[in-house]
Write a protein that holds these residues in place. Structure first.
Motif, PDB file in Angstrom:
ATOM      1  N   ARG A 473       0.850  -1.191   0.000  1.00  0.00           N
ATOM      2  CA  ARG A 473       0.000   0.000   0.000  1.00  0.00           C
ATOM      3  C   ARG A 473       0.889   1.246   0.000  1.00  0.00           C
ATOM      4  NH1 ARG A 473      -5.572   0.082   1.521  1.00  0.00           N
ATOM      5  NH2 ARG A 473      -6.472  -2.013   1.656  1.00  0.00           N
ATOM      6  N   GLU A 474       0.693   2.083  -1.010  1.00  0.00           N
ATOM      7  CA  GLU A 474       1.487   3.304  -1.160  1.00  0.00           C
ATOM      8  C   GLU A 474       0.874   4.429  -0.343  1.00  0.00           C
ATOM      9  OE1 GLU A 474       3.340   6.078  -4.757  1.00  0.00           O
ATOM     10  OE2 GLU A 474       1.780   4.605  -5.171  1.00  0.00           O
ATOM     11  N   ASN A 475       1.718   5.172   0.343  1.00  0.00           N
ATOM     12  CA  ASN A 475       1.287   6.289   1.178  1.00  0.00           C
ATOM     13  C   ASN A 475       1.095   7.514   0.286  1.00  0.00           C
ATOM     14  OD1 ASN A 475       0.803   8.097   3.233  1.00  0.00           O
ATOM     15  ND2 ASN A 475       2.628   7.576   4.414  1.00  0.00           N
ATOM     16  N   GLY A 476      -0.166   7.825  -0.038  1.00  0.00           N
ATOM     17  CA  GLY A 476      -0.431   8.897  -0.982  1.00  0.00           C
ATOM     18  C   GLY A 476      -0.234   8.384  -2.399  1.00  0.00           C
ATOM     19  N   ALA A 477      -0.174   9.300  -3.345  1.00  0.00           N
ATOM     20  CA  ALA A 477      -0.017   8.899  -4.741  1.00  0.00           C
ATOM     21  C   ALA A 477       0.876   9.908  -5.446  1.00  0.00           C
ATOM     22  CB  ALA A 477      -1.374   8.829  -5.430  1.00  0.00           C
ATOM     23  N   LEU A 478       1.972   9.452  -6.023  1.00  0.00           N
ATOM     24  CA  LEU A 478       2.855  10.274  -6.834  1.00  0.00           C
ATOM     25  C   LEU A 478       3.213   9.465  -8.063  1.00  0.00           C
ATOM     26  CD1 LEU A 478       4.731  12.696  -7.376  1.00  0.00           C
ATOM     27  CD2 LEU A 478       6.465  11.545  -5.995  1.00  0.00           C
ATOM     28  N   ASP A 479       2.766   9.934  -9.227  1.00  0.00           N
ATOM     29  CA  ASP A 479       3.036   9.216 -10.470  1.00  0.00           C
ATOM     30  C   ASP A 479       4.419   9.617 -10.961  1.00  0.00           C
ATOM     31  OD1 ASP A 479       3.047   7.911 -12.845  1.00  0.00           O
ATOM     32  OD2 ASP A 479       1.300   8.911 -13.695  1.00  0.00           O
ATOM     33  N   ALA A 480       5.423   8.904 -10.491  1.00  0.00           N
ATOM     34  CA  ALA A 480       6.798   9.176 -10.903  1.00  0.00           C
ATOM     35  C   ALA A 480       7.508   7.851 -11.087  1.00  0.00           C
ATOM     36  CB  ALA A 480       7.513  10.015  -9.845  1.00  0.00           C
ATOM     37  N   MET A 481       8.294   7.747 -12.137  1.00  0.00           N
ATOM     38  CA  MET A 481       9.038   6.510 -12.352  1.00  0.00           C
ATOM     39  C   MET A 481      10.315   6.783 -13.146  1.00  0.00           C
ATOM     40  SD  MET A 481       6.970   4.384 -15.308  1.00  0.00           S
ATOM     41  CE  MET A 481       8.230   3.116 -15.294  1.00  0.00           C
ATOM     42  N   THR A 482      11.299   5.922 -12.978  1.00  0.00           N
ATOM     43  CA  THR A 482      12.549   6.007 -13.708  1.00  0.00           C
ATOM     44  C   THR A 482      12.315   5.615 -15.156  1.00  0.00           C
ATOM     45  OG1 THR A 482      13.852   5.541 -11.747  1.00  0.00           O
ATOM     46  CG2 THR A 482      14.894   5.084 -13.860  1.00  0.00           C
ATOM     47  N   VAL A 483      12.805   6.448 -16.082  1.00  0.00           N
ATOM     48  CA  VAL A 483      12.597   6.164 -17.508  1.00  0.00           C
ATOM     49  C   VAL A 483      13.909   6.047 -18.276  1.00  0.00           C
ATOM     50  CG1 VAL A 483      10.301   7.172 -17.614  1.00  0.00           C
ATOM     51  CG2 VAL A 483      12.291   8.640 -17.955  1.00  0.00           C
ATOM     52  N   CYS A 484      15.024   6.342 -17.650  1.00  0.00           N
ATOM     53  CA  CYS A 484      16.314   6.224 -18.317  1.00  0.00           C
ATOM     54  C   CYS A 484      17.368   6.042 -17.250  1.00  0.00           C
ATOM     55  CB  CYS A 484      16.607   7.467 -19.149  1.00  0.00           C
ATOM     56  SG  CYS A 484      18.203   7.457 -19.993  1.00  0.00           S
ATOM     57  N   GLU A 485      18.261   5.090 -17.418  1.00  0.00           N
ATOM     58  CA  GLU A 485      19.234   4.798 -16.374  1.00  0.00           C
ATOM     59  C   GLU A 485      20.575   4.398 -16.974  1.00  0.00           C
ATOM     60  OE1 GLU A 485      18.349   0.406 -14.887  1.00  0.00           O
ATOM     61  OE2 GLU A 485      16.520   1.611 -14.911  1.00  0.00           O
ATOM     62  N   GLY A 486      21.574   4.348 -16.113  1.00  0.00           N
ATOM     63  CA  GLY A 486      22.938   4.092 -16.553  1.00  0.00           C
ATOM     64  C   GLY A 486      23.308   2.634 -16.639  1.00  0.00           C
ATOM     65  N   THR A 487      22.319   1.775 -16.848  1.00  0.00           N
ATOM     66  CA  THR A 487      22.641   0.368 -17.131  1.00  0.00           C
ATOM     67  C   THR A 487      22.664   0.132 -18.634  1.00  0.00           C
ATOM     68  OG1 THR A 487      20.302  -0.218 -16.953  1.00  0.00           O
ATOM     69  CG2 THR A 487      21.651  -0.462 -14.974  1.00  0.00           C
ATOM     70  N   LEU A 488      22.539   1.228 -19.392  1.00  0.00           N
ATOM     71  CA  LEU A 488      22.497   1.120 -20.842  1.00  0.00           C
ATOM     72  C   LEU A 488      23.910   1.025 -21.412  1.00  0.00           C
ATOM     73  CD1 LEU A 488      19.835   3.907 -21.477  1.00  0.00           C
ATOM     74  CD2 LEU A 488      19.456   1.456 -21.280  1.00  0.00           C
ATOM     75  N   ALA A 489      24.025   0.374 -22.560  1.00  0.00           N
ATOM     76  CA  ALA A 489      25.336   0.212 -23.194  1.00  0.00           C
ATOM     77  C   ALA A 489      25.935   1.549 -23.607  1.00  0.00           C
ATOM     78  CB  ALA A 489      25.215  -0.711 -24.403  1.00  0.00           C
ATOM     79  N   GLY A 490      25.100   2.609 -23.658  1.00  0.00           N
ATOM     80  CA  GLY A 490      25.588   3.904 -24.112  1.00  0.00           C
ATOM     81  C   GLY A 490      26.421   4.670 -23.121  1.00  0.00           C
ATOM     82  N   CYS A 491      26.544   4.220 -21.874  1.00  0.00           N
ATOM     83  CA  CYS A 491      27.406   4.926 -20.925  1.00  0.00           C
ATOM     84  C   CYS A 491      28.784   5.105 -21.565  1.00  0.00           C
ATOM     85  CB  CYS A 491      27.496   4.165 -19.606  1.00  0.00           C
ATOM     86  SG  CYS A 491      26.033   4.347 -18.557  1.00  0.00           S
ATOM     87  N   PRO A 492      29.344   6.311 -21.539  1.00  0.00           N
ATOM     88  CA  PRO A 492      30.481   6.665 -22.404  1.00  0.00           C
ATOM     89  C   PRO A 492      31.682   5.749 -22.335  1.00  0.00           C
ATOM     90  CG  PRO A 492      29.574   8.605 -21.389  1.00  0.00           C
ATOM     91  CD  PRO A 492      28.873   7.455 -20.751  1.00  0.00           C
ATOM     92  N   CYS A 493      32.042   5.247 -21.162  1.00  0.00           N
ATOM     93  CA  CYS A 493      33.240   4.416 -21.026  1.00  0.00           C
ATOM     94  C   CYS A 493      32.867   3.037 -20.513  1.00  0.00           C
ATOM     95  CB  CYS A 493      34.245   5.067 -20.086  1.00  0.00           C
ATOM     96  SG  CYS A 493      34.591   6.790 -20.470  1.00  0.00           S
TER      97      CYS A 493
END
Length: 633
Positions: A473-493
């Motif tokens: 059960r979530e306390n209140g409601a906030l529609d927020a979510m991660t949509v891009c992260e650094g597990t992608l192959a595009g991280c520069p190095c």
């Protein structure tokens, strides 16, 4: 324990001061509540520390596990400052353990009992409106009988996972967070992991000092404790069980009983409390037992009940209505304090400072007596007369946490017989007013208060004993979510970060993590953006976009994830690698700064920050993950 060979005693004694190294002051103070998510720990000593012995100071959070950070000596070496590498979790209890091998420059050591100090992290304001986020069965085909579980970060991605303990199946079942700020969880991970006979009470600790979270269960009918060493990826090693009391055990406490810095295990059973000391590698030694003055020891918990930097035990009776403190001598022995009336059966005990006076208080679920009880602590190991709720039905669990973010601990009671969870608001002085009832699926086992979505308020994980159902059960409601992260192959190095984070940076904490909290309402805006896991004093800028980037493209050491019309928010300097941006320090509500239309809409947020240490590219900067926020009117 610290040992000196007999032949060397004379030469050692002649080379050290006659007095021992002593703690003069500590901040946060003993048993403090409402501490900031990035609080440093500062300890003043009566003499300068030997820098080579600082490994004998460790921090552990009951959600984070072992806490990494930077230790520095100040004031000529008499002050130790610990800066955490990443923010603590909301409502987390953080324990600083300084063991007996901490050494001063003059050759003296800390007392053999060591010094332990705990504090609790603040939670964000919330409305206590608990909406069902998810529900699932942990055992669709076999009756496993959930009895409780641990909510802690088992794979070090900065989101709380679930380790569910099942009585009938005698096992532990792991469900990992999806680490996307939605508060959702994945399927059963590997396992189940077999425990001893009928596990019930459970705790987490770093039992073998490897920095990873381990799970320990108290196996009621087996009379054993089972230790599951963690692998750091959410999975567990096969358990090792230790016999404590063949007649059965019912309560458990994990704490440093002898000042050597590792976690020892105590179980309650019969009319005694039984203790096994840890050898530092997660292997327990022989049993020693302390006879108590209560009848049928059952509930067991722990805390520094007399503010001396040594952890004590609190044990309650299954008959006779008594609860008492066992004062620890810091060497594995205990002295019983006077018995106080517990107003009924002590089925489960949870401790915390309920009136913010710096003293640990006691809450009890009275089991078949059917109610909950609170006893305030006097700070000397004695307890005041009890306050009890009305009868609801078999009261199986008591849990404490600041559900509304007003600075005091609220109370949740789980009634197996009544089929409900009762929420009680703290009046600020350790007395309580009934707030609301949340219906159980059938027969509640217990509740866990945790931040499922990173918004720093407390949500609820509700465990039902006879249907094997978990309800989030979530306390209140906030529609927020991660949509891009650094597990992608595009991280520069190829500098991939942890799940949910941005690309890795120079401090090696898994990348910066951005999460939203509060209310994203244009007409009633309390949105705040929190980002941690950056270099200590990093300069930061929040970027707001009207769309996600067409493709996450490399920028400095990170990825650019926001696009469309981009707005820059006022720059902030991190404190211990953490920034909290809200209307107070931004100068206006974030909806106003970002020109969010009156009707609301969807916007994307990311943090750009300086990283001056040589790392990856020569750009000297990086970015966090991106978060999508849906604004309402």
């Amino acid at each position: 324990m610290r040992y000196i060979h007999a032949l060397c005693v004379a030469c050692v004694v002649s080379s050290i001061a006659s007095a021992q190294l002593s703690v003069v002051a500590i901040d946060p103070p003993l048993n403090a509540n409402n501490r900031a998510a990035n609080d440093s720990v500062v300890v003043d000593f009566d003499r300068a520390l030997d820098p080579s012995s600082l490994g004998n100071v460790r921090l552990y959070g009951n959600v984070s596990g072992a806490i990494a950070g930077t230790q520095t000596l100040e004031n000529g070496g008499t002050r130790l400052r610990f800066r955490p590498e990443r923010p603590y979790f909301a409502n987390e209890i953080v324990t600083t353990n300084m063991n007996e091998n901490l050494k001063a420059q003059d050759g003296s050591f800390l007392r053999t009992q060591g010094f332990v100090a705990s504090f609790r992290i603040a939670t964000a304001p919330a409305l206590r409106q608990f909406n069902v986020n998810a529900t699932w069965s942990v055992s669709p085909s076999v009756f496993a009988r959930i009895y409780g579980g641990q909510t802690c970060d088992l794979n070090d991605d900065d989101f709380s996972d679930l380790a569910i303990v099942c009585e009938n199946a005698s096992d532990v079942r792991i469900f990992l967070s999806n680490h996307d700020a939605t508060g959702s969880f994945g399927p059963l991970l590997n396992g189940p992991y077999p425990a001893g006979n009928t596990p019930s009470p459970n705790e987490n600790a770093d039992m073998n000092g490897d920095g990873l979270i381990d799970i320990v269960t108290c196996d009621n009918f087996g009379g054993t404790a089972s230790i599951f060493l963690g692998n750091g990826d959410g999975s567990l090693q096969p358990s090792v069980s230790y016999m404590f009391e063949p007649g059965g055990v019912h309560g458990m406490a994990i704490f440093d009983a002898d000042g050597d810095g590792d976690s020892d295990v105590a179980l309650a059973g019969g009319d005694k409390v039984h203790l096994r000391l840890n050898n530092g590698s997660g292997v327990l030694g022989p049993v020693t037992s302390t006879t108590t003055s209560v009848s049928g020891d059952y509930g067991l918990s722990y805390g520094d009940m007399d503010n001396d930097g040594i952890v004590d035990l609190v044990v309650g009776a299954s008959s006779g209505g008594g609860v008492m403190v066992l004062k620890s001598n810091g060497a594995g022995g205990f002295t019983p304090k006077p018995v106080q009336n517990s107003a009924g059966f002590c089925w489960m005990i949870a401790c915390g400072d309920l009136n913010n006076d710096g003293n640990i208080d006691v809450s009890i679920a009275n089991g078949p007596s059917g109610y909950g009880t609170v006893l305030l602590g006097n700070g000397d190991g004695t307890l005041q007369a009890p306050f009890s709720t009305t009868t609801v039905g078999h009261m199986a669990a008591t849990d404490l946490g600041d559900l509304d973010g007003d600075g005091d601990l609220d109370w949740v009671l789980s009634s197996f017989g009544g089929g409900v969870y009762q929420l009680w608001r703290n009046n600020g002085n350790g007395t309580f007013t009934f707030d609301q009832t949340i219906p159980g699926v059938q027969n509640p086992a217990c509740c866990s208060m945790l931040d499922i979505d990173g918004d720093r308020d407390l949500d609820l994980a509700l465990f039902d004993e006879t249907t094997d159902m978990v309800t989030i059960r979530e306390n209140g409601a906030l529609d927020a979510m991660t949509v891009c992260e650094g597990t992608l192959a595009g991280c520069p190095c190829a500098n991939l970060g942890l799940p949910g984070h941005g690309c890795e940076n120079s401090i090696g904490a898994g990348g910066a993590l951005l999460l939203a909290q509060g209310r994203a309402s244009v007409g009633n805006d309390s949105l705040a953006l929190n980002v941690g896991g950056m270099p200590a004093n990093a300069r930061t800028i929040v970027l707001q976009g009207t769309a996600p980037a067409a493709g996450a493209t490399p920028i400095y050491d990170g990825l650019l994830c926001v696009g469309g019309t981009i707005k820059r928010f006022p720059a902030q300097t991190a404190s211990n690698g953490y920034v909290h941006l809200d209307s107070a320090n931004a100068g206006a509500p974030l909806s106003s700064i970002g020109n969010v239309p009156p009707g609301g809409g969807v916007f994307y947020y990311q943090v750009w920050y300086r990283d001056s240490q040589p790392f990856c590219t020569s750009g000297g900067a990086n970015t966090s993950n991106a978060v999508r926020v849906t604004w309402t009117p």
